[in-house]
Enzyme design. Structure first.
Site, PDB file in Angstrom:
ATOM      1  N   ASP A 302      32.001 -11.875  26.420  1.00 55.94           N
ATOM      2  CA  ASP A 302      32.044 -11.055  27.082  1.00 55.94           C
ATOM      3  C   ASP A 302      33.137 -11.497  28.269  1.00 55.94           C
ATOM      4  OD1 ASP A 302      31.175  -9.069  28.549  1.00 55.94           O
ATOM      5  OD2 ASP A 302      29.296  -9.388  28.106  1.00 55.94           O
ATOM      6  N   GLU A 512      23.266  -3.629  34.183  1.00 55.87           N
ATOM      7  CA  GLU A 512      23.606  -4.788  33.894  1.00 55.87           C
ATOM      8  C   GLU A 512      23.010  -6.151  35.061  1.00 55.87           C
ATOM      9  OE1 GLU A 512      27.565  -6.180  32.988  1.00 55.87           O
ATOM     10  OE2 GLU A 512      27.675  -4.787  32.329  1.00 55.87           O
TER      11      GLU A 512
HETATM   12  C1  BGC Z   1      28.849  -6.488  29.707  1.00 52.20           C
HETATM   13  C2  BGC Z   1      29.153  -6.278  28.063  1.00 52.20           C
HETATM   14  C3  BGC Z   1      30.142  -5.055  27.869  1.00 52.20           C
HETATM   15  C4  BGC Z   1      31.816  -5.391  28.765  1.00 52.20           C
HETATM   16  C5  BGC Z   1      32.862  -5.043  28.595  1.00 52.20           C
HETATM   17  C6  BGC Z   1      30.227  -7.071  30.009  1.00 52.20           C
HETATM   18  O1  BGC Z   1      30.133  -6.721  31.426  1.00 52.20           O
HETATM   19  O2  BGC Z   1      28.215  -7.738  29.430  1.00 52.20           O
HETATM   20  O3  BGC Z   1      28.283  -5.649  27.170  1.00 52.20           O
HETATM   21  O4  BGC Z   1      30.649  -4.904  26.420  1.00 52.20           O
HETATM   22  O5  BGC Z   1      31.360  -5.548  30.018  1.00 52.20           O
HETATM   23  O6  BGC Z   1      32.521  -3.898  29.757  1.00 52.20           O
END
Ligand code: BGC
Length: 741
Positions: A302, A512
């Site tokens: 990630d 998030e």
């Molecule tokens: C998230 C992921 C996402 C990635 C790319 C991260 O901050 O946890 O779920 O796919 O960013 O955007």
């Protein structure tokens, strides 16, 4: 302990992957690897964000591609993958330009002409392409209990992502939503393991086998492996503590099911389980996922999470050591994503012998395998002429169906709903007149909160109600914002001249870590406002628009009707008006247990002692709950045979009749309880569900097959077992026991 023998099941999970790679294809990949330099291989493992290669004045501006920087990434550093939008959603033509610039360099200016794999978060539709079909979020899709519909949603998402030139989607989220505080709860399919398995499998298959046009599939990326969804303190990216039994009983099966369905990529949990940051967890990534589950695709980190092993978690004492740890744990591609540090460190590590080249070859083989399987080598830039249905009416209809079926009617006192034509409606509340609140995070921008960028032709709740009940009959005053008063005094004055109040409460968009909260209850200002409105003595229909179950117990009894919308997407306003007016008969069912109090959260599959003596299982609304405007009567539950032996199949059937006056859809849910077991058994577990359609007076027999797999659990030795003994089958209000011997 149960008197019987314990039987070890051999269906562990070895070689489940259905995707078979032909010898021919594998040898093509081997030959390519033999030709590659170490630099080219390490480059394949490097993923950089588009932001590095483009400039934008602001988030909404068209991105300006800096070809020199792009060339540096693709030619000098041989990068294998690029991600993200670098700002807000792009127009489809802009995406085509971006993809062409990238693939032109890869195909014309690199030695081996390996196409670059582009990936985006298409979380509820192709949310980073303007004009795409933006669906309900996964939590709302799970409420539909409609597997075929979920598959269709995923197929359209694949089609519109591919129509943008993008072959890879970082979805679905297969973590279980068992921590309601968590800001990413809405990205899950809810709290239940079986529901998540089924929805996840259909979603993966829909993305990877989209049949809507030739080569309209994209690679799915199941995430975030493993255990990300249950942070103990409720905050995003904080530790989870998951014992082995629970890990295997609850959290692993949805991922195992997706591997079986052929998923080709996986993203790692940004956080840690049991003190081990997942990006450094060899046991979880290599031993369980790659060896035990037989996962043949590749593992992507990630965002910046390899760096975080050093600068946040401090399990590595240098950024270079962090790279070594992650690659040796089994991470195949690093979402670095802002620089070339991963590339430089990994080259050094291989050259000095700290990472064997065989590990690099394994990672590159997996990445190339996915690139081949995605059709990227055959068609690095899709022929866009075959994607005529992008943003079409046909897709909009599916979207509206998904939103209609996702809505859950929680309360309907004295059949207040549906409202009659001509009713004077006062609409109010912070979620009543915005599109962003219906869509939540991952819409047009990462946080989804830029209302200005939303399409002008989609309807908010107020607009949709005005369309259905007539402008004259609908008055709107917001009253309160999310957590501060706006013009509540004026609203209270106006509300008294209406017949009914539609009160829209809930949350503003978030995503998030920025969505972290300290209190699961709806903000006090919203609850106070509801109480003041209730004093007017008008009936109140509460509409909840939210990404997680915010506690609202204080006002439950003040509301006559309660409609739970969660995040129903771009057609959400229309769907809510459809249910309020009765154009649509609601059929959604809760995919989680709706808590009654902020500290009283227990999932429906609780253990016996959680509802024993003074311990009482309590919730606002139970898992599986959801009302209809018609009635369904269940009779004639039958089991055949009544006793089964190991490896036999049990057939369960039931008659369901629509005894009301309206056509309706109903999810027939089968629960199983293992009555006695060597490990304490859950109160009940969902094992099958099927959504059916019944006209008034119509009756259908629904049949399910139950196998040993459904009776199994993780035993005392942490292995999957089946024990003989008594089981209870429950469908609606009917129950029957059977015996396994
Ligand atoms: C998230 C992921 C996402 C990635 C790319 C991260 O901050 O946890 O779920 O796919 O960013 O955007």
């Amino acid at each position: 302990m149960k008197k019987s023998i314990l039987i070890l099941l051999l269906f562990s999970l070895v070689n489940f992957s259905q995707i078979k790679f032909s010898k021919k294809e594998e040898s093509k990949i081997d030959k390519l690897i033999q030709k590659m330099t170490l630099e080219e291989k390490v480059g394949q493992m490097t993923q950089i964000t588009l932001g590095v290669f483009v400039k934008r004045e602001s988030e909404e501006d068209e991105p300006m591609i800096d070809l020199n920087k792009l060339r540096e990434g693709i030619v000098k550093y041989h990068i294998g993958s690029i991600l993200n939008t670098g700002g807000a959603a792009n127009g489809i033509k802009t995406w085509h330009k971006i993809i062409k610039s990238i693939e032109d360099i890869a195909l014309k200016e690199t030695r081996l002409k390996i196409p670059v794999l582009y990936g985006v978060d298409a979380i509820h539709g192709a949310n980073y392409t303007r004009g795409a079909t933006i669906f309900p979020h996964s939590i709302a899709l799970a409420s539909t209990r409609n597997k075929e519909l979920v598959r269709k949603v995923a197929e359209i998402t694949a089609y519109e992502t591919k129509a943008s030139g993008i072959p890879w989607d970082f979805n679905p989220v297969l973590g279980l939503g068992r921590q309601p505080l968590w800001s990413r709860f809405f990205e899950t399919f809810g709290e239940d393991v079986y529901l998540t398995k089924e929805m996840g499998k259909n979603y993966v298959e829909g993305l990877q086998n989209s049949s809507l046009a030739e080569n309209s599939s994209v690679l799915a990326c199941m995430k975030h492996y493993l255990g990300y969804s249950v942070p103990l303190n409720g905050k995003d990216r904080t530790p989870a503590w998951i014992p082995e039994r629970q890990l295997r009983e609850l959290f692993l099966p949805p991922f195992a099911e997706a591997v079986k369905a052929g998923v080709l990529t996986v993203m790692i949990n940004s956080s840690e389980i049991n003190g081990i940051p997942t990006h450094s967890n060899y046991h979880v990534i290599t031993e369980i996922l790659k060896k035990e589950l037989g996962f043949k695709g590749f593992v992507v980190s990630d965002w910046e999470d390899i760096k975080h092993l050093y600068d946040r978690d401090r399990v590595a004492d240098s950024p270079k050591e962090a790279v070594r740890m992650a690659v040796m744990a089994g991470v195949d591609m690093s979402m670095v994503p802002n620089d070339y540090s991963f590339y430089n460190y990994l080259l050094e590590l291989v050259k000095e012998g700290s990472v064997p080249e065989s590990r690099i070859d394994d990672a590159v083989r997996r990445i190339l395998r996915a690139k081949f399987a995605s059709g990227l080598f055959d068609e690095p830039i899709p022929d866009y002429s075959r994607f005529k249905k992008f943003g079409s009416r046909e897709f909009e209809k599916v979207n509206l169906q998904a939103a209609d079926e996702a809505l859950i009617l929680l309360k309907n006192k004295d059949k207040i709903l549906p409202l009659k034509k001509g009713t004077k409606i006062f609409v109010t509340g912070p979620t009543a007149n915005k599109l962003s609140v219906l869509n939540g995070g991952w819409t047009i921008t990462w946080q989804g909160n830029n209302e200005e960028l939303y399409p002008k032709d989609k309807l908010t709740i107020v607009e949709a109600l005005s369309e259905q009940f007539g402008k004259r009959n609908v008055t709107f005053i917001q009253g309160t914002a999310y957590d501060k008063d706006l013009n509540s005094a004026e609203a209270l004055r106006k509300a008294s001249s209406s017949d009914v109040i539609v009160l829209c409460l809930g949350e503003m968009p978030y995503c998030e870590t920025l969505g972290n909260i300290n209190n699961l209850e709806l903000p006090k200002i919203q609850l106070d406002y509801a109480e003041k409105l209730a004093k007017l003595g008008k009936p109140i229909i509460l509409v909840l628009v939210e990404g997680r179950p915010r506690v609202f117990h204080r006002i439950v009894n003040k509301c006559d009707g309660i409609l739970l919308a969660m995040l129903p997407g771009m057609e959400g306003g229309k769907a809510i008006a459809n249910v309020i007016s009765g154009k649509v008969n609601p059929s959604g069912k809760l995919p989680f247990t709706y808590p009654k109090s902020v500290n009283g959260f227990t999932t429906y599959d609780y253990k016996p002692m959680e509802n024993f003596d003074a311990n009482k299982f309590e919730c606002e609304y139970p898992f599986g709950y959801g009302l209809s405007y018609t009635n369904f009567k269940y009779t004639n539950l039958k089991l055949s045979p009544k006793k089964i032996k190991l490896n036999d199949t049990l057939t369960v059937s039931v008659l369901v009749k629509n005894t009301g006056e309206r056509t309706g859809k109903e999810s027939v849910d089968l629960y199983l309880t293992d009555l006695y077991g060597s490990v304490s058994r859950p109160n009940k577990q969902l094992k099958r569900f099927r959504k059916i359609f019944l006209r008034p007076g119509e009756e259908k027999r629904v049949e399910f097959k139950i196998t040993n797999d459904d009776l199994s659990f993780i035993g005392r030795g942490n292995k999957r077992i089946v024990e003989t003994g008594k089981f209870l089958v429950k469908i609606s209000n009917l129950k029957l026991e059977f015996l396994l011997n």
